[in-house]
Design a protein around this motif. Structure first.
Motif, PDB file in Angstrom:
ATOM      1  N   GLY A   1       0.796  -1.219   0.000  1.00 45.47           N
ATOM      2  CA  GLY A   1       0.000   0.000   0.000  1.00 45.47           C
ATOM      3  C   GLY A   1       0.828   1.268   0.000  1.00 45.47           C
ATOM      4  N   LEU A   2       2.001   1.223  -0.651  1.00 47.04           N
ATOM      5  CA  LEU A   2       2.899   2.373  -0.678  1.00 47.04           C
ATOM      6  C   LEU A   2       2.890   3.044  -2.041  1.00 47.04           C
ATOM      7  CD1 LEU A   2       5.980   0.766   1.130  1.00 47.04           C
ATOM      8  CD2 LEU A   2       4.316   2.360   2.118  1.00 47.04           C
ATOM      9  N   SER A   3       3.047   4.349  -2.039  1.00 47.16           N
ATOM     10  CA  SER A   3       3.151   5.083  -3.295  1.00 47.16           C
ATOM     11  C   SER A   3       4.586   4.981  -3.814  1.00 47.16           C
ATOM     12  CB  SER A   3       2.786   6.555  -3.090  1.00 47.16           C
ATOM     13  OG  SER A   3       3.774   7.202  -2.297  1.00 47.16           O
ATOM     14  N   ARG A   4       4.754   5.333  -5.062  1.00 46.89           N
ATOM     15  CA  ARG A   4       6.097   5.328  -5.648  1.00 46.89           C
ATOM     16  C   ARG A   4       7.004   6.311  -4.911  1.00 46.89           C
ATOM     17  NH1 ARG A   4       6.320   5.880 -12.053  1.00 46.89           N
ATOM     18  NH2 ARG A   4       5.467   3.759 -11.905  1.00 46.89           N
ATOM     19  N   ARG A   5       6.456   7.447  -4.532  1.00 44.52           N
ATOM     20  CA  ARG A   5       7.242   8.460  -3.811  1.00 44.52           C
ATOM     21  C   ARG A   5       7.692   7.928  -2.450  1.00 44.52           C
ATOM     22  NH1 ARG A   5       7.653  13.889  -4.403  1.00 44.52           N
ATOM     23  NH2 ARG A   5       5.976  13.869  -5.967  1.00 44.52           N
ATOM     24  N   GLU A   6       6.806   7.222  -1.752  1.00 41.47           N
ATOM     25  CA  GLU A   6       7.145   6.701  -0.435  1.00 41.47           C
ATOM     26  C   GLU A   6       8.266   5.666  -0.509  1.00 41.47           C
ATOM     27  OE1 GLU A   6       2.945   6.996   2.032  1.00 41.47           O
ATOM     28  OE2 GLU A   6       3.164   5.447   0.486  1.00 41.47           O
ATOM     29  N   VAL A   7       8.174   4.769  -1.499  1.00 39.16           N
ATOM     30  CA  VAL A   7       9.216   3.749  -1.645  1.00 39.16           C
ATOM     31  C   VAL A   7      10.545   4.387  -2.023  1.00 39.16           C
ATOM     32  CG1 VAL A   7       9.959   1.735  -2.977  1.00 39.16           C
ATOM     33  CG2 VAL A   7       7.591   1.927  -2.214  1.00 39.16           C
ATOM     34  N   ALA A   8      10.504   5.368  -2.931  1.00 38.07           N
ATOM     35  CA  ALA A   8      11.729   6.053  -3.336  1.00 38.07           C
ATOM     36  C   ALA A   8      12.392   6.732  -2.140  1.00 38.07           C
ATOM     37  CB  ALA A   8      11.418   7.071  -4.428  1.00 38.07           C
ATOM     38  N   ALA A   9      11.584   7.345  -1.268  1.00 47.26           N
ATOM     39  CA  ALA A   9      12.139   8.004  -0.080  1.00 47.26           C
ATOM     40  C   ALA A   9      12.777   6.982   0.850  1.00 47.26           C
ATOM     41  CB  ALA A   9      11.038   8.780   0.639  1.00 47.26           C
ATOM     42  N   ARG A  10      12.100   5.843   1.020  1.00 48.76           N
ATOM     43  CA  ARG A  10      12.655   4.788   1.885  1.00 48.76           C
ATOM     44  C   ARG A  10      13.991   4.277   1.334  1.00 48.76           C
ATOM     45  NH1 ARG A  10       8.156   0.349   3.806  1.00 48.76           N
ATOM     46  NH2 ARG A  10       6.777   1.706   5.016  1.00 48.76           N
ATOM     47  N   ALA A  11      14.067   4.168   0.001  1.00 47.67           N
ATOM     48  CA  ALA A  11      15.269   3.618  -0.628  1.00 47.67           C
ATOM     49  C   ALA A  11      16.310   4.680  -0.943  1.00 47.67           C
ATOM     50  CB  ALA A  11      14.880   2.884  -1.908  1.00 47.67           C
ATOM     51  N   ASP A  12      16.020   5.935  -0.596  1.00 47.52           N
ATOM     52  CA  ASP A  12      16.941   7.041  -0.834  1.00 47.52           C
ATOM     53  C   ASP A  12      17.321   7.142  -2.308  1.00 47.52           C
ATOM     54  OD1 ASP A  12      18.457   9.252  -0.214  1.00 47.52           O
ATOM     55  OD2 ASP A  12      20.244   8.098   0.273  1.00 47.52           O
ATOM     56  N   MET A  13      16.292   7.162  -3.162  1.00 46.36           N
ATOM     57  CA  MET A  13      16.536   7.334  -4.589  1.00 46.36           C
ATOM     58  C   MET A  13      15.463   8.245  -5.171  1.00 46.36           C
ATOM     59  SD  MET A  13      15.272   3.690  -6.274  1.00 46.36           S
ATOM     60  CE  MET A  13      16.661   2.834  -5.624  1.00 46.36           C
ATOM     61  N   ALA A  14      15.732   8.785  -6.331  1.00 47.44           N
ATOM     62  CA  ALA A  14      14.783   9.684  -6.974  1.00 47.44           C
ATOM     63  C   ALA A  14      13.528   8.927  -7.390  1.00 47.44           C
ATOM     64  CB  ALA A  14      15.426  10.332  -8.200  1.00 47.44           C
ATOM     65  N   THR A  15      12.372   9.571  -7.203  1.00 50.29           N
ATOM     66  CA  THR A  15      11.111   8.950  -7.604  1.00 50.29           C
ATOM     67  C   THR A  15      11.111   8.634  -9.100  1.00 50.29           C
ATOM     68  OG1 THR A  15       9.965  10.211  -5.879  1.00 50.29           O
ATOM     69  CG2 THR A  15       8.601   9.219  -7.592  1.00 50.29           C
ATOM     70  N   SER A  16      11.739   9.488  -9.893  1.00 47.74           N
ATOM     71  CA  SER A  16      11.784   9.275 -11.344  1.00 47.74           C
ATOM     72  C   SER A  16      12.580   8.016 -11.689  1.00 47.74           C
ATOM     73  CB  SER A  16      12.395  10.482 -12.041  1.00 47.74           C
ATOM     74  OG  SER A  16      13.708  10.728 -11.554  1.00 47.74           O
ATOM     75  N   TYR A  17      13.619   7.731 -10.892  1.00 45.82           N
ATOM     76  CA  TYR A  17      14.409   6.532 -11.170  1.00 45.82           C
ATOM     77  C   TYR A  17      13.626   5.270 -10.811  1.00 45.82           C
ATOM     78  CZ  TYR A  17      18.143   3.083 -11.106  1.00 45.82           C
ATOM     79  OH  TYR A  17      18.906   1.975 -11.337  1.00 45.82           O
ATOM     80  N   LEU A  18      12.880   5.313  -9.708  1.00 50.41           N
ATOM     81  CA  LEU A  18      12.031   4.180  -9.363  1.00 50.41           C
ATOM     82  C   LEU A  18      10.992   3.965 -10.459  1.00 50.41           C
ATOM     83  CD1 LEU A  18      11.071   1.960  -7.508  1.00 50.41           C
ATOM     84  CD2 LEU A  18       9.763   3.664  -6.211  1.00 50.41           C
ATOM     85  N   GLY A  19      10.451   5.059 -10.979  1.00 49.53           N
ATOM     86  CA  GLY A  19       9.515   4.941 -12.096  1.00 49.53           C
ATOM     87  C   GLY A  19      10.157   4.282 -13.301  1.00 49.53           C
ATOM     88  N   TYR A  20      11.414   4.640 -13.577  1.00 46.47           N
ATOM     89  CA  TYR A  20      12.158   4.025 -14.685  1.00 46.47           C
ATOM     90  C   TYR A  20      12.297   2.519 -14.466  1.00 46.47           C
ATOM     91  CZ  TYR A  20      16.146   2.742 -17.597  1.00 46.47           C
ATOM     92  OH  TYR A  20      16.977   2.105 -18.495  1.00 46.47           O
ATOM     93  N   LEU A  21      12.632   2.114 -13.254  1.00 41.28           N
ATOM     94  CA  LEU A  21      12.803   0.690 -12.959  1.00 41.28           C
ATOM     95  C   LEU A  21      11.497  -0.069 -13.108  1.00 41.28           C
ATOM     96  CD1 LEU A  21      15.101   0.792  -9.782  1.00 41.28           C
ATOM     97  CD2 LEU A  21      15.773   0.402 -12.171  1.00 41.28           C
TER      98      LEU A  21
END
Length: 227
Positions: free
Chosen positions: A33-53
């Motif tokens: 139940g996490l947003s892309r932004r929340e996961v990116a913050a947890r993983a210390d990476m840019a939200t755009s990069y998580l979107g790319y993955l």
């Protein structure tokens, strides 16, 4: 720690099990139940990069990014990269102080959810068998679609058991729900149409499967093991 902003070459030299990383990332994120932004913050990476993955099947992140993503998603690198597809769950050691609890009926029904894959136990001429089926929950009954003459279709007219479970190897915990009931073939055209409209997806096995079977639960019980 510096945020990751784009693909790295480190993964090219790292031997990891094959798998569609993007789909697994998206599925695990939705499960938590996490947003892309929340996961990116947890993983210390840019939200755009998580979107790319998530959106590019051929993306190859470095092992450091994979480790951070696994931690952010409360899982393992092996799980994220598809390395356990052909392995049974529950291979890790038990938790040091596991807690075993019985689940209330309402919680059992919630865990059954509306669809998924469960195990159907039934008797046949050669003895008891257990087979996996794609199922949905409609009007509190378990329904699945199969083909005439297949093993699941033999459940019609007899008492059966149906089980679903979830094992989290990363935390050595999980749950299971057991349904006991009577199975019957659905012959009413209106009932069959309703199931077709409300079922989540077609059977993974493919082919022509136009026999609907309904399981009316007599009892629903469940158990949970937590670390």
């Amino acid at each position: 720690m510096t945020a990751v902003t784009g693909p790295t070459k480190a993964h090219a030299a790292t031997k990891l099990p094959p798998g569609d990383l993007g789909r697994r990332l998206t599925a695990r994120r939705a499960e938590l139940g996490l947003s892309r932004r929340e996961v990116a913050a947890r993983a210390d990476m840019a939200t755009s990069y998580l979107g790319y993955l998530e959106e590019h099947p051929g993306a190859g992140p470095g092992i450091g990014a994979l480790i951070r993503l696994a931690e952010a998603l409360e899982t393992t690198v092996t799980e994220l990269t598809g390395g356990v597809v052909d392995l049974p769950p529950g291979r890790r050691r038990a938790a040091r102080a596991p807690v075993f609890t019985e689940l209330a009926p309402d919680e059992c029904r919630t865990l059954l959810g509306t669809h998924g894959v469960g195990r159907l136990a039934l008797s046949t001429a050669t003895g008891p068998v257990v087979v996996p089926v794609n199922y949905s929950v409609v009007d509190e009954a378990i329904v699945f679609r199969t083909a005439l003459g297949t093993t699941p279709s033999l459940a019609s007219g007899q008492p059966v058991a149906f089980e679903v479970d979830r094992i989290d190897d990363a935390f050595s915990e999980g749950w299971s729900v057991l349904v006991r009931g009577h199975a019957r073939t659905v012959t009413d055209p209106r009932e069959r149409q309703r199931f077709s409209e409300r079922a989540y997806s077609a059977p993974w096995a493919g082919g022509t499967r136009d026999v609907w079977v309904r399981i009316e639960p007599h009892s629903v019980t469940g158990r949970r093991i937590a670390g």
